[in-house]
Design an enzyme around this catalytic site. Structure first.
Site, short mmCIF file in Angstrom:
data_model
loop_
_atom_site.label_atom_id
_atom_site.label_comp_id
_atom_site.label_asym_id
_atom_site.label_seq_id
_atom_site.Cartn_x
_atom_site.Cartn_y
_atom_site.Cartn_z
CE LYS A 1 -0.42 -2.81 -49.93
NZ LYS A 1 1.44 -2.38 -51.36
P1 NAD Z 1 5.53 -11.22 -46.23
O1 NAD Z 1 4.61 -11.91 -45.26
O2 NAD Z 1 6.16 -12.05 -47.21
O3 NAD Z 1 6.31 -10.59 -45.10
C1 NAD Z 1 5.93 -10.36 -43.54
C2 NAD Z 1 6.52 -10.44 -42.68
O4 NAD Z 1 6.53 -9.96 -41.34
C3 NAD Z 1 7.03 -12.84 -41.90
O5 NAD Z 1 8.70 -12.66 -41.75
C4 NAD Z 1 6.23 -12.05 -40.88
O6 NAD Z 1 6.24 -12.75 -39.91
C5 NAD Z 1 7.01 -10.93 -40.20
N1 NAD Z 1 5.48 -10.74 -39.65
C6 NAD Z 1 4.51 -10.26 -39.31
N2 NAD Z 1 3.75 -9.81 -38.02
C7 NAD Z 1 4.79 -9.17 -36.92
C8 NAD Z 1 5.11 -8.95 -36.07
N3 NAD Z 1 3.32 -8.03 -35.80
N4 NAD Z 1 6.07 -8.69 -35.25
C9 NAD Z 1 7.15 -8.16 -36.57
N5 NAD Z 1 7.45 -9.03 -37.98
C10 NAD Z 1 6.32 -9.35 -38.48
O7 NAD Z 1 5.18 -9.63 -46.42
P2 NAD Z 1 6.75 -8.42 -47.52
O8 NAD Z 1 6.23 -8.91 -48.61
O9 NAD Z 1 8.17 -9.28 -47.20
O10 NAD Z 1 6.37 -7.40 -46.88
C11 NAD Z 1 6.83 -6.26 -46.08
C12 NAD Z 1 6.41 -5.13 -46.23
O11 NAD Z 1 6.77 -5.11 -47.14
C13 NAD Z 1 4.60 -4.90 -46.30
O12 NAD Z 1 4.76 -3.90 -44.96
C14 NAD Z 1 4.83 -4.43 -47.33
O13 NAD Z 1 3.75 -3.50 -47.43
C15 NAD Z 1 5.99 -3.59 -47.60
N6 NAD Z 1 6.27 -3.76 -49.40
C16 NAD Z 1 6.39 -5.11 -50.16
C17 NAD Z 1 6.76 -5.60 -50.92
C18 NAD Z 1 6.49 -6.60 -51.92
O14 NAD Z 1 7.46 -6.47 -53.12
N7 NAD Z 1 6.09 -7.43 -51.19
C19 NAD Z 1 7.12 -4.01 -51.95
C20 NAD Z 1 7.35 -2.76 -51.19
C21 NAD Z 1 6.86 -2.75 -49.19
#
Ligand code: NAD
Length: 429
Positions: free
Chosen positions: A118
């Site tokens: 990561k």
């Molecule tokens: P992103 O940045 O696209 O979206 C994150 C979302 O969370 C946004 O809507 C943001 O406003 C919101 N957010 C941020 N801080 C916050 C808070 N304090 N309280 C509530 N909401 C909050 O990120 P993403 O890629 O959608 O990732 C989200 C989660 O999914 C993370 O934990 C990431 O590790 C996990 N994840 C992502 C992927 C991927 O393919 N992008 C894959 C596996 C896991």
């Protein structure tokens, strides 16, 4: 460059849940169940490589700022390191280390030939211009040039990053090595070797897992009331696909708060609104404003935390009303809350299973790139669905065989596979 065997560069304040300690307790939990040799546990408790680089960047106003950039490579026992790069103000070395470990178990659980890594930069990307973000991304990856590569370590998007950043990183790496290397990152635009279906992949995987888990309870997605925290890459795609399948998405949120409607929200309209308003939902005409804390305890059938870790903890676990919690984010439910909810009969689908759709399609993107044969979206989605459903069934079977909750079952499968490979490979020298 600082390289240390242990992510001990920062202390966490008392009372704060340290994500790396939490990741280690999950490992110990699974190791105890598997009766693993203590030496093997000791090896797996330590990331193989921890790198922190300085990223000097010239801002648009001429000022120079130096940022920290982390990359943690936990294990490459099963294949090249794989894991996203996160841009978020809460990024710490310990958090990145925990997420790297999680990636190791996730890839092993899904049966894909990757290890876990990561990366992250502690910034709020919304506070930087596109030009500044490009300079940050390019300098970060050029500092890591010797540590990454298509058969070494393959970054992907995570919170705060997307296909755009992956394109900059792929280009920077390629320029530095003197030829085009599309396989150095996944989640890149289709125009430079990205896979169809990657953008929606994590959300699609979440939808598949919810659908399978409901089917096991004799239910379908139609009319099921779902609340989703986070409306980014993952939350938005999951909302869109679940809505398309007939589920009622009653609440969604971003960091700035969310909206709630007991009759179900118009997700396509919300998606357009968020895209036009820098991903914010504030001011959306429909529904009632709701805080992130209230969203987590809404009366709903399925709760999908898709933002940050440690959202359901000892503090709010007794107020959770959902009958099913699906960890689309990494680590949103603490170990204590997981045990509590499982004891209350709540189905908690763990992150290493529920959000694996992204890494599965990353793997499919890598396979397509290495073979120079590109598939249509239907094939990508079909291959992903097959791997996700198989992994789900293995977890259910393991859970029944061990009389363990789903998280422990997923961990015993993931950790067990890595431990076996480690034992078979032996210790060098
Ligand atoms: P992103 O940045 O696209 O979206 C994150 C979302 O969370 C946004 O809507 C943001 O406003 C919101 N957010 C941020 N801080 C916050 C808070 N304090 N309280 C509530 N909401 C909050 O990120 P993403 O890629 O959608 O990732 C989200 C989660 O999914 C993370 O934990 C990431 O590790 C996990 N994840 C992502 C992927 C991927 O393919 N992008 C894959 C596996 C896991």
């Amino acid at each position: 460059m600082v390289a240390t065997p242990l992510p001990s560069l920062e202390n966490h304040s008392p009372g704060h849940i340290c994500p790396f300690d939490q990741a280690c307790s999950y490992l110990e939990w699974a190791a105890k169940e598997l009766k693993l040799d203590q030496g093997v546990v000791e090896i797996l408790s330590h990331p193989r490589k921890v790198v922190t680089v300085s990223i000097p960047v010239k801002l648009d106003n001429g000022e120079i700022r130096v940022l920290a950039g982390h990359r943690v490579q936990h294990s490459d026992i099963l294949g090249p390191y794989k894991g996203g790069i996160r841009y978020h103000p809460a990024v710490t070395l310990r958090e990145v280390s925990a997420l790297a470990m999680l990636m190791t178990w996730k890839c092993a659980l899904l049966g894909i030939p990757y290890g876990g890594a990561k990366g992250g930069i502690p910034i709020d990307p919304k506070k930087y211009s596109v030009g500044e973000l490009e300079r940050i991304s390019r300098r970060y990856i050029s500092e890591l040039i010797k540590d990454i590569g298509p058969s070494v370590d393959i970054p992907a998007p995570d919170m705060g990053t997307s296909a755009r950043e992956m394109a900059w990183m792929m280009d920077t790496y390629s320029v530095n090595v003197g030829h085009s290397v599309p396989g150095v990152v996944t989640g890149k635009p289709v125009s430079i070797g990205g896979s169809l279906g990657r953008e929606m992949a994590t959300g699609r995987g979440v939808m598949i897992i919810v659908r399978e888990a409901l089917a096991d309870q004799g239910k379908s997605l139609v009319g099921v009331r779902i609340a989703i925290q986070g409306f980014g890459n993952v939350g938005c795609a999951a909302a869109e696909l679940l809505h398309k399948e007939g589920a009622k998405i009653i609440a969604v949120s971003t960091g700035a708060g969310g909206v709630f409607s007991p009759d179900g929200l118009d997700i396509p309209a919300l998606k357009i609104y968020a895209a036009e308003n820098r991903r914010s939902l504030v001011g959306f005409g429909e529904g009632i404003p709701i805080s992130n804390a209230d969203l987590l305890t809404l009366d709903c059938d399925v709760l999908i935390p898709a933002a940050l870790e440690n959202q359901i903890t000892e503090e709010n676990m007794s107020q959770v009303q959902a009958k099913m919690v699906v960890e689309a984010a990494n680590g949103p439910v603490t170990l204590e809350a997981n045990q509590f909810l499982a004891d209350q009969g709540v189905t908690v689908l763990p992150d290493i299973l529920a959000n694996a759709g992204g890494v599965v399609v990353s793997y499919l993107e890598w396979v397509q790139g290495l073979s120079y044969v590109f598939w249509d979206e239907e094939r990508v989605n079909g291959e992903m669905e097959y791997l996700m459903v198989q992994a789900y069934r293995r977890v259910i079977q393991e859970s029944k065989a061990r009389m363990a909750n789903l998280r422990l079952a997923a961990y015993t499968l993931g950790v067990g596979r890595v431990a076996r490979a480690l034992t078979d490979r032996g210790l060098y020298p």
